[in-house]
Design a protein around this motif. Structure first.
Motif, mmCIF file in Angstrom:
data_model
loop_
_atom_site.group_PDB
_atom_site.id
_atom_site.type_symbol
_atom_site.label_atom_id
_atom_site.label_comp_id
_atom_site.label_asym_id
_atom_site.label_seq_id
_atom_site.Cartn_x
_atom_site.Cartn_y
_atom_site.Cartn_z
ATOM 1 N N THR A 19 0.853 -1.185 0.000
ATOM 2 C CA THR A 19 0.000 0.000 0.000
ATOM 3 C C THR A 19 0.888 1.234 0.000
ATOM 4 N N SER A 20 0.699 2.101 -0.971
ATOM 5 C CA SER A 20 1.579 3.268 -1.074
ATOM 6 C C SER A 20 0.908 4.553 -0.636
ATOM 7 N N GLU A 21 -0.280 4.480 -0.098
ATOM 8 C CA GLU A 21 -0.997 5.689 0.307
ATOM 9 C C GLU A 21 -0.997 5.818 1.820
ATOM 10 N N CYS A 22 0.112 6.334 2.346
ATOM 11 C CA CYS A 22 0.198 6.487 3.795
ATOM 12 C C CYS A 22 1.206 7.573 4.138
ATOM 13 N N VAL A 23 1.241 7.909 5.389
ATOM 14 C CA VAL A 23 2.232 8.828 5.925
ATOM 15 C C VAL A 23 3.311 7.975 6.583
ATOM 16 N N GLU A 24 4.553 8.310 6.326
ATOM 17 C CA GLU A 24 5.672 7.602 6.933
ATOM 18 C C GLU A 24 6.414 8.554 7.867
ATOM 19 N N VAL A 25 6.992 7.989 8.935
ATOM 20 C CA VAL A 25 7.678 8.781 9.950
ATOM 21 C C VAL A 25 9.067 8.202 10.178
ATOM 22 N N GLN A 30 17.469 14.060 16.994
ATOM 23 C CA GLN A 30 17.298 15.506 16.892
ATOM 24 C C GLN A 30 15.910 15.938 16.436
ATOM 25 N N PHE A 31 15.211 15.144 15.619
ATOM 26 C CA PHE A 31 13.960 15.587 15.022
ATOM 27 C C PHE A 31 13.110 14.392 14.594
ATOM 28 N N THR A 32 11.871 14.707 14.193
ATOM 29 C CA THR A 32 10.953 13.741 13.593
ATOM 30 C C THR A 32 10.709 14.201 12.159
ATOM 31 N N ALA A 33 10.890 13.291 11.207
ATOM 32 C CA ALA A 33 10.628 13.600 9.801
ATOM 33 C C ALA A 33 9.357 12.877 9.377
ATOM 34 N N ALA A 39 5.148 10.552 -2.343
ATOM 35 C CA ALA A 39 6.141 11.565 -2.719
ATOM 36 C C ALA A 39 7.325 11.469 -1.760
ATOM 37 N N PRO A 40 8.070 10.370 -1.809
ATOM 38 C CA PRO A 40 9.094 10.097 -0.795
ATOM 39 C C PRO A 40 10.324 11.003 -0.834
ATOM 40 N N THR A 41 10.486 11.812 -1.876
ATOM 41 C CA THR A 41 11.676 12.669 -1.915
ATOM 42 C C THR A 41 11.518 13.926 -1.080
ATOM 43 N N GLY A 42 10.306 14.268 -0.705
ATOM 44 C CA GLY A 42 10.086 15.444 0.131
ATOM 45 C C GLY A 42 9.664 15.027 1.523
ATOM 46 N N ASN A 43 10.078 15.790 2.520
ATOM 47 C CA ASN A 43 9.609 15.489 3.868
ATOM 48 C C ASN A 43 9.532 16.763 4.689
ATOM 49 N N LEU A 44 8.794 16.657 5.761
ATOM 50 C CA LEU A 44 8.601 17.736 6.711
ATOM 51 C C LEU A 44 9.374 17.367 7.959
ATOM 52 N N THR A 45 10.178 18.277 8.467
ATOM 53 C CA THR A 45 10.967 18.023 9.666
ATOM 54 C C THR A 45 10.366 18.803 10.826
#
Length: 63
Positions: A19-25, A30-33, A39-45
């Motif tokens: 399944t490719s429709e999910c949020v990954e963490v 130091q942080f949580t991404a 869209a695995p090339t972009g992430n929020l830190t």
């Protein structure tokens, strides 16, 4: 941010590995991404504090 390989995880509620429709963490000392699996090339830190606040608000909204 220093480039590094992150270990991404997804919720067991997301279904099978295919399944490719999910949020990954990815958690680091130091942080949580957070990223969209589609869209695995972009992430929020986020700081760990901000991530915990988000999860608390999400949990409250589900009630």
């Amino acid at each position: 941010m220093v480039a590094r390989k992150l270990t991404w995880s997804k919720s067991s509620h997301s279904g099978s590995e295919s399944t490719s429709e999910c949020v990954e963490v990815a958690l680091t000392p130091q942080f949580t991404a957070v990223r969209d699996s589609k869209a695995p090339t972009g992430n929020l830190t986020l700081s760990h504090h901000a991530w915990a606040a988000f999860l608390t608000a999400l949990s409250a909204a589900e009630r």
